[in-house]
Motif scaffolding. Structure first.
Motif, PDB file in Angstrom:
ATOM      1  N   VAL B 150     -52.160  -2.912  45.714  1.00 49.58           N
ATOM      2  CA  VAL B 150     -51.198  -3.360  44.712  1.00 49.58           C
ATOM      3  C   VAL B 150     -51.908  -3.304  43.366  1.00 49.58           C
ATOM      4  O   VAL B 150     -53.074  -3.671  43.263  1.00 49.58           O
ATOM      5  CB  VAL B 150     -50.752  -4.811  44.979  1.00 49.58           C
ATOM      6  CG1 VAL B 150     -49.849  -5.297  43.862  1.00 49.58           C
ATOM      7  CG2 VAL B 150     -50.042  -4.914  46.304  1.00 49.58           C
ATOM      8  N   VAL B 151     -51.202  -2.824  42.381  1.00 46.35           N
ATOM      9  CA  VAL B 151     -51.776  -2.784  41.050  1.00 46.35           C
ATOM     10  C   VAL B 151     -51.185  -3.937  40.243  1.00 46.35           C
ATOM     11  O   VAL B 151     -49.997  -4.222  40.353  1.00 46.35           O
ATOM     12  CB  VAL B 151     -51.448  -1.446  40.360  1.00 46.35           C
ATOM     13  CG1 VAL B 151     -51.981  -1.439  38.932  1.00 46.35           C
ATOM     14  CG2 VAL B 151     -52.031  -0.292  41.145  1.00 46.35           C
ATOM     15  N   ILE B 152     -52.042  -4.609  39.505  1.00 43.27           N
ATOM     16  CA  ILE B 152     -51.522  -5.645  38.614  1.00 43.27           C
ATOM     17  C   ILE B 152     -51.254  -4.983  37.278  1.00 43.27           C
ATOM     18  O   ILE B 152     -52.166  -4.463  36.634  1.00 43.27           O
ATOM     19  CB  ILE B 152     -52.528  -6.786  38.435  1.00 43.27           C
ATOM     20  CG1 ILE B 152     -52.876  -7.366  39.786  1.00 43.27           C
ATOM     21  CG2 ILE B 152     -51.981  -7.811  37.444  1.00 43.27           C
ATOM     22  CD1 ILE B 152     -52.519  -8.780  40.001  1.00 43.27           C
ATOM     23  N   GLY B 153     -50.023  -4.993  36.886  1.00 43.49           N
ATOM     24  CA  GLY B 153     -49.633  -4.259  35.680  1.00 43.49           C
ATOM     25  C   GLY B 153     -49.061  -2.928  36.110  1.00 43.49           C
ATOM     26  O   GLY B 153     -49.670  -2.196  36.872  1.00 43.49           O
ATOM     27  N   ARG B 154     -47.902  -2.625  35.610  1.00 42.28           N
ATOM     28  CA  ARG B 154     -47.234  -1.400  35.996  1.00 42.28           C
ATOM     29  C   ARG B 154     -48.083  -0.192  35.603  1.00 42.28           C
ATOM     30  O   ARG B 154     -48.731  -0.174  34.575  1.00 42.28           O
ATOM     31  CB  ARG B 154     -45.889  -1.327  35.271  1.00 42.28           C
ATOM     32  CG  ARG B 154     -44.982  -0.231  35.688  1.00 42.28           C
ATOM     33  CD  ARG B 154     -43.566  -0.562  35.298  1.00 42.28           C
ATOM     34  NE  ARG B 154     -43.363  -0.515  33.844  1.00 42.28           N
ATOM     35  CZ  ARG B 154     -43.138   0.611  33.163  1.00 42.28           C
ATOM     36  NH1 ARG B 154     -43.106   1.759  33.801  1.00 42.28           N
ATOM     37  NH2 ARG B 154     -42.944   0.582  31.871  1.00 42.28           N
ATOM     38  N   HIS B 155     -48.062   0.810  36.431  1.00 41.54           N
ATOM     39  CA  HIS B 155     -48.842   2.004  36.137  1.00 41.54           C
ATOM     40  C   HIS B 155     -48.002   2.939  35.285  1.00 41.54           C
ATOM     41  O   HIS B 155     -46.818   3.138  35.538  1.00 41.54           O
ATOM     42  CB  HIS B 155     -49.242   2.700  37.439  1.00 41.54           C
ATOM     43  CG  HIS B 155     -50.415   3.618  37.282  1.00 41.54           C
ATOM     44  ND1 HIS B 155     -50.315   4.824  36.664  1.00 41.54           N
ATOM     45  CD2 HIS B 155     -51.716   3.493  37.641  1.00 41.54           C
ATOM     46  CE1 HIS B 155     -51.506   5.404  36.663  1.00 41.54           C
ATOM     47  NE2 HIS B 155     -52.378   4.618  37.253  1.00 41.54           N
ATOM     48  N   LEU B 156     -48.651   3.496  34.299  1.00 43.79           N
ATOM     49  CA  LEU B 156     -47.896   4.263  33.315  1.00 43.79           C
ATOM     50  C   LEU B 156     -47.380   5.588  33.864  1.00 43.79           C
ATOM     51  O   LEU B 156     -46.255   5.995  33.604  1.00 43.79           O
ATOM     52  CB  LEU B 156     -48.764   4.503  32.077  1.00 43.79           C
ATOM     53  CG  LEU B 156     -48.025   4.761  30.763  1.00 43.79           C
ATOM     54  CD1 LEU B 156     -46.926   3.749  30.539  1.00 43.79           C
ATOM     55  CD2 LEU B 156     -49.006   4.740  29.611  1.00 43.79           C
ATOM     56  N   TYR B 157     -48.200   6.253  34.659  1.00 42.59           N
ATOM     57  CA  TYR B 157     -47.810   7.597  35.079  1.00 42.59           C
ATOM     58  C   TYR B 157     -47.465   7.743  36.552  1.00 42.59           C
ATOM     59  O   TYR B 157     -46.529   8.432  36.902  1.00 42.59           O
ATOM     60  CB  TYR B 157     -48.922   8.594  34.726  1.00 42.59           C
ATOM     61  CG  TYR B 157     -49.233   8.585  33.257  1.00 42.59           C
ATOM     62  CD1 TYR B 157     -48.207   8.739  32.331  1.00 42.59           C
ATOM     63  CD2 TYR B 157     -50.535   8.387  32.796  1.00 42.59           C
ATOM     64  CE1 TYR B 157     -48.474   8.715  30.971  1.00 42.59           C
ATOM     65  CE2 TYR B 157     -50.806   8.366  31.434  1.00 42.59           C
ATOM     66  CZ  TYR B 157     -49.773   8.536  30.523  1.00 42.59           C
ATOM     67  OH  TYR B 157     -50.028   8.506  29.197  1.00 42.59           O
ATOM     68  N   ILE B 158     -48.271   7.118  37.400  1.00 41.50           N
ATOM     69  CA  ILE B 158     -48.032   7.310  38.821  1.00 41.50           C
ATOM     70  C   ILE B 158     -46.842   6.461  39.262  1.00 41.50           C
ATOM     71  O   ILE B 158     -46.862   5.245  39.154  1.00 41.50           O
ATOM     72  CB  ILE B 158     -49.264   6.916  39.657  1.00 41.50           C
ATOM     73  CG1 ILE B 158     -50.494   7.633  39.106  1.00 41.50           C
ATOM     74  CG2 ILE B 158     -49.053   7.265  41.114  1.00 41.50           C
ATOM     75  CD1 ILE B 158     -51.756   7.381  39.890  1.00 41.50           C
ATOM     76  N   PRO B 159     -45.803   7.086  39.744  1.00 40.04           N
ATOM     77  CA  PRO B 159     -44.640   6.310  40.170  1.00 40.04           C
ATOM     78  C   PRO B 159     -44.811   5.907  41.633  1.00 40.04           C
ATOM     79  O   PRO B 159     -45.778   6.293  42.287  1.00 40.04           O
ATOM     80  CB  PRO B 159     -43.510   7.332  40.037  1.00 40.04           C
ATOM     81  CG  PRO B 159     -44.171   8.670  40.278  1.00 40.04           C
ATOM     82  CD  PRO B 159     -45.623   8.540  39.928  1.00 40.04           C
ATOM     83  N   ASP B 160     -43.906   5.139  42.102  1.00 48.71           N
ATOM     84  CA  ASP B 160     -43.861   4.815  43.526  1.00 48.71           C
ATOM     85  C   ASP B 160     -45.114   4.181  44.082  1.00 48.71           C
ATOM     86  O   ASP B 160     -45.557   4.525  45.186  1.00 48.71           O
ATOM     87  CB  ASP B 160     -43.546   6.071  44.353  1.00 48.71           C
ATOM     88  CG  ASP B 160     -42.125   6.530  44.091  1.00 48.71           C
ATOM     89  OD1 ASP B 160     -41.296   5.694  43.706  1.00 48.71           O
ATOM     90  OD2 ASP B 160     -41.869   7.729  44.275  1.00 48.71           O
ATOM     91  N   ILE B 161     -45.718   3.285  43.328  1.00 51.92           N
ATOM     92  CA  ILE B 161     -46.787   2.507  43.925  1.00 51.92           C
ATOM     93  C   ILE B 161     -46.420   1.039  43.759  1.00 51.92           C
ATOM     94  O   ILE B 161     -45.615   0.685  42.918  1.00 51.92           O
ATOM     95  CB  ILE B 161     -48.168   2.790  43.303  1.00 51.92           C
ATOM     96  CG1 ILE B 161     -48.149   2.476  41.807  1.00 51.92           C
ATOM     97  CG2 ILE B 161     -48.579   4.227  43.535  1.00 51.92           C
ATOM     98  CD1 ILE B 161     -49.472   2.756  41.149  1.00 51.92           C
ATOM     99  N   SER B 162     -47.009   0.224  44.590  1.00 51.46           N
ATOM    100  CA  SER B 162     -46.692  -1.201  44.522  1.00 51.46           C
ATOM    101  C   SER B 162     -47.390  -1.843  43.334  1.00 51.46           C
ATOM    102  O   SER B 162     -48.572  -1.621  43.131  1.00 51.46           O
ATOM    103  CB  SER B 162     -47.146  -1.896  45.799  1.00 51.46           C
ATOM    104  OG  SER B 162     -46.484  -1.359  46.908  1.00 51.46           O
ATOM    105  N   TYR B 163     -46.662  -2.616  42.604  1.00 50.68           N
ATOM    106  CA  TYR B 163     -47.310  -3.323  41.512  1.00 50.68           C
ATOM    107  C   TYR B 163     -46.668  -4.680  41.297  1.00 50.68           C
ATOM    108  O   TYR B 163     -45.570  -4.957  41.781  1.00 50.68           O
ATOM    109  CB  TYR B 163     -47.280  -2.494  40.231  1.00 50.68           C
ATOM    110  CG  TYR B 163     -45.910  -2.252  39.651  1.00 50.68           C
ATOM    111  CD1 TYR B 163     -45.333  -3.172  38.775  1.00 50.68           C
ATOM    112  CD2 TYR B 163     -45.194  -1.104  39.974  1.00 50.68           C
ATOM    113  CE1 TYR B 163     -44.089  -2.954  38.237  1.00 50.68           C
ATOM    114  CE2 TYR B 163     -43.942  -0.869  39.442  1.00 50.68           C
ATOM    115  CZ  TYR B 163     -43.383  -1.802  38.576  1.00 50.68           C
ATOM    116  OH  TYR B 163     -42.142  -1.589  38.048  1.00 50.68           O
ATOM    117  N   ALA B 164     -47.382  -5.514  40.571  1.00 46.32           N
ATOM    118  CA  ALA B 164     -46.831  -6.790  40.125  1.00 46.32           C
ATOM    119  C   ALA B 164     -47.098  -6.843  38.642  1.00 46.32           C
ATOM    120  O   ALA B 164     -48.205  -6.563  38.199  1.00 46.32           O
ATOM    121  CB  ALA B 164     -47.519  -7.950  40.842  1.00 46.32           C
TER     122      ALA B 164
END
Lengths: 336, 336
Positions: B150-164
Motif C-alpha cells: 500500500v502506498v501512502i499518498g496517491r501515486h501520480l503515474y502508476i494507476p491501479d495500486i492500493s493507496y491511502a
DNA sequence: CGTTGAAATGGGAGCGCTCTCAAAACCTAC
DNA sequence: GTAGGTTTTGAGAGCGCTCCCATTTCAACG
C-alpha cells in the motif's frame, strides 16, 4: 535480478563447494581459501543472493535485528523533530551494519504482553529504548534477561546502564554563556520539570554558567515550567516582576510562550529582554524575532546509540557504555 | 513470567495434547474441541508463551511482518508531524493485529540491494511505501514480485495500486469554501509543485470551490510555489499586485511566508487579506495571528494503510483497494 | 450394533540456515 | 617419506514452527 531467491545449498552447488563453506563466506569466517572465497562471493553477487533472515535467526543465536521501543508517553513528543531524526539516525546506521530494525510502540497497559511479544517472539539482538521514563518496566526486564540495550536519554534513577544523550548541562551552559557574552547581567531561566532529566540537567547548566562567571544565583530568577508554551508564558509573567534583561528557556516552546509574555508587557526582544531556547524546533526559525536556541544532534544520537549497541552485542561488553553528544548554539536575533 | 521461553512442544506436553493441536489453537484454526482449546489457551496464558517468530516464518508462508519503506527523499519532510503521526498509526494498528513492523529507509543508490535485503531476506507479508515518488523503483518491483503493498499518498503515474491518502481535493475545497463563507470575494492561491500529487490536487480543490460558487477563475490569482516558506513569500508578493482579499496556501509553510509578505506590504491579517493554509503544522498554532488550516488525519492514514494491507494479505485480494480520508478544517483567526 | 463420514488429533517431514565435529588436504620438519 | 600439526572442507543434526496426511474418535443413521 528477478526470479526467486536461491538457498545456501543452491549457491553451494553453483560454486562447487559445500553449504558450510558458503555459510563461512557469508559470515566472514576464517578458514576459507582466498581463491574459494572470491569465487563464492562472485556467484552470490551475480545471482543477488541474500540469506533468509528467519532461517539464520532460527539456526543461530543471532537475529540481526534491533528493536526500537517507544514508550507510549513519548508519542506526543513526536510532533517535535527530535524523535524522527533519532529514528533516521538509528535506521541508517543499523542498515549500514546489515541489521534490520523493528519498531514498536508500547502502551503502558500492555507492557508485559509487549515484552513477550517483541523480546521473546522476535528475539532482537539488542534493544534501543527511546526515552525511558523512570517508571518504565521495560528497562528492568531487559537487565534481568541480559539483553543488550541502550537508552536514548539518560535515565534518571537507574545507574549503570548504557545510554546516549545530548549534553544538556553543557548545552544550557553554552546558551547562558552566550547571553553573558552579549552583556546581559540579569539572566532568568524557565526550567523543565524536575521529573525529567532534560529539566534537571538544563537547570544545572544554567547554574554552572552563572557560577563560573561569578554571578550570584538568585532563586527568584528561576521558575519551573513543564516544557509547554503555556507554562513558558506564565513563568515569564512571573519573572518579569524581577526585570531580567535575558531569559534562558529550557525548551523552544517555553521560549515561545515567554516571548509572547514579554511582548504583552510591551517590552522589546531582544532590546529589553533577550531570549534563548533549547531544541531548535522548526518553529524557532519563524518566530518574531527568530529564536536563538540550542540544536540537538538528534540524528547523530540515533547513530551513536546503534554504534554502542552493536559493540555491546558483538563484543559481549559487560559494563555499560555511554556517550554524550554536544548541543550546538544556533544564533538568531532573539538574543541580540 | 521470567525464565526462558517455552516451545510449542513443551506447551503441548503441559497441556497433554500434541504439538499440532497447540499450533491450531495459536493460529485460531478450526477442528479443535472447545474444551481442549480453552485448556491450551489457559496454559499459554499462564506461562506467557509466545511463538518464535523466526520459526513460524521459516516453516509457514507467513512472516507476520509488515515492512515500512521510507524513500530517502522523504526524510527531509520528517520535520513535519505528518510522517511521525503516520508511523504511529501504522505501528499501533499492526501491533493490534499481532503483526511486527520493520522500518527501513532507502537511499536512492541502494534501492536494488535494499530490495533484496528487505524483501527477500526478511520476507515481509506486506509493504507500506511512504510517499512514493514517481521515479521510485520499489513500486514496480513489488508489483512484479506480487507482494502486497500500500502506498501512502496517491501515486501520480502508476494507476491501479492500493493507496491511502488524504482528500487533498476536498480539503482544499473546504478551505476555499470557508473563505467564501467569510465573505471573501477575490481569493488567490499559492499552489504546490505540479510534480507532486498534493500540489496538483489542492489546486484542483481550489478551482472546484470557486467553480461551484460560480466565481470566475482568474489565472493571475494562481501562483505556483514549492511548499517552502520562501516560495510562499515571493508568490504572495506577486499576488499582492492583484489586491486579493484572501489567499489559500497549499501548505502552512507557504502560508507563513505569505503572511510575512502581507505584513511587509503593511496590510492586516485577516482584515485586509485572510489566509488559510494546509497541513496543520505545529507552527500554525503559534503564528501571529494563528493560522486557519486543514488538519490531516495522519495517524488514521497510517492505520488505514495497515487495514487495507492486511485485507490484501489475508483475503488474497487481487484488485487494488484505496481509501481517501477527509481533512478537517481548523479555524483560527487568520481567516477572519 | 455395525457402518459411514466428518471432526479431532498426532506424527513426520521440512523450511534455510548455523554449529559441531569428523574427515580431508595441506604443511611443515625430521 | 612419514609423523605431527594446522588449515580447509563437508556432512549431520537441529533450531521451533507449519503443513500434510494418516490415524483415531465420535456422531448419526440404517
Amino acid at each position: 535480478m528477478a526470479g526467486k531467491n536461491l538457498t545456501l545449498e543452491e549457491i553451494a552447488t553453483l560454486s562447487g563447494v559445500s553449504r558450510s563453506t558458503v555459510s563461512r563466506v557469508i559470515n566472514n569466517r576464517p578458514n576459507v581459501k582466498d581463491e574459494v572465497r572470491e569465487r563464492v562471493q562472485k556467484i552470490i553477487e551475480e545471482v543477488g543472493y541474500r540469506p533468509h533472515g528467519a532461517a539464520r535467526r532460527l539456526a543461530g543465536d543471532r537475529s540481526y535485528t534491533l528493536s526500537i521501543i517507544i514508550p507510549y508517553d513519548v508519542q506526543a513528543i513526536f510532533s517535535e523533530p527530535f524523535f524522527p531524526a533519532v529514528l533516521t539516525g538509528i535506521t541508517q546506521t543499523a542498515e549500514q551494519n546489515d541489521y534490520y530494525v523493528m519498531l514498536s510502540m508500547v502502551e503502558r497497559s500492555r507492557e508485559e504482553d509487549f515484552y513477550r511479544r517483541v523480546v521473546r517472539g522476535q528475539m532482537p539482538d539488542g534493544v534501543i529504548v527511546l526515552s525511558a521514563k523512570a517508571d518504565n518496566k521495560i528497562v528492568p526486564r531487559l537487565i534481568e534477561d541480559e539483553i543488550p540495550f541502550v537508552v536514548i536519554g539518560r535515565h534518571l534513577y537507574i545507574p549503570d546502564i548504557s545510554y546516549a544523550d545530548v549534553d544538556n548541562i553543557g548545552g544550557a551552559r553554552t546558551a547562558v554563556r552566550h547571553l553573558l557574552e552579549r552583556g546581559r547581567k540579569k539572566i532568568a531561566t524557565i526550567t523543565g520539570p524536575n521529573s525529567m532529566v532534560a529539566g534537571v540537567d538544563r537547570r544545572e547548566g544554567y547554574l554552572s554558567a552563572l557560577d563560573e562567571a561569578g554571578i550570584e544565583i538568585r532563586p527568584e530568577l528561576i521558575v519551573q515550567g513543564d516544557f509547554t508554551r503555556e507554562s513558558g508564558y506564565f513563568s515569564m509573567q512571573q519573572l518579569l516582576s524581577c526585570q531580567p534583561d535575558a531569559v534562558f528557556a529550557a525548551s523552544d516552546l517555553m521560549a515561545l510562550g515567554a516571548m509572547s509574555a514579554i511582548r504583552t508587557a510591551n517590552l522589546r526582544i531582544p532590546d529589553d529582554v533577550a531570549v534563548v531556547g533549547f531544541d531548535d524546533a522548526p518553529v524557532a526559525a519563524y518566530t518574531d524575532p527568530p529564536l536563538t536556541t540550542m540544536k540537538q544532534p538528534s540524528k547523530e544520537l540515533g547513530a551513536t546509540a546503534v554504534d554502542v549497541l552493536l559493540r555491546l552485542i558483538t563484543e559481549g561488553q559487560e559494563k555499560p557504555l555511554s556517550t554524550i553528544l554536544p548541543a550546538e548554539l544556533v544564533i538568531r536575533s532573539s538574543s541580540g
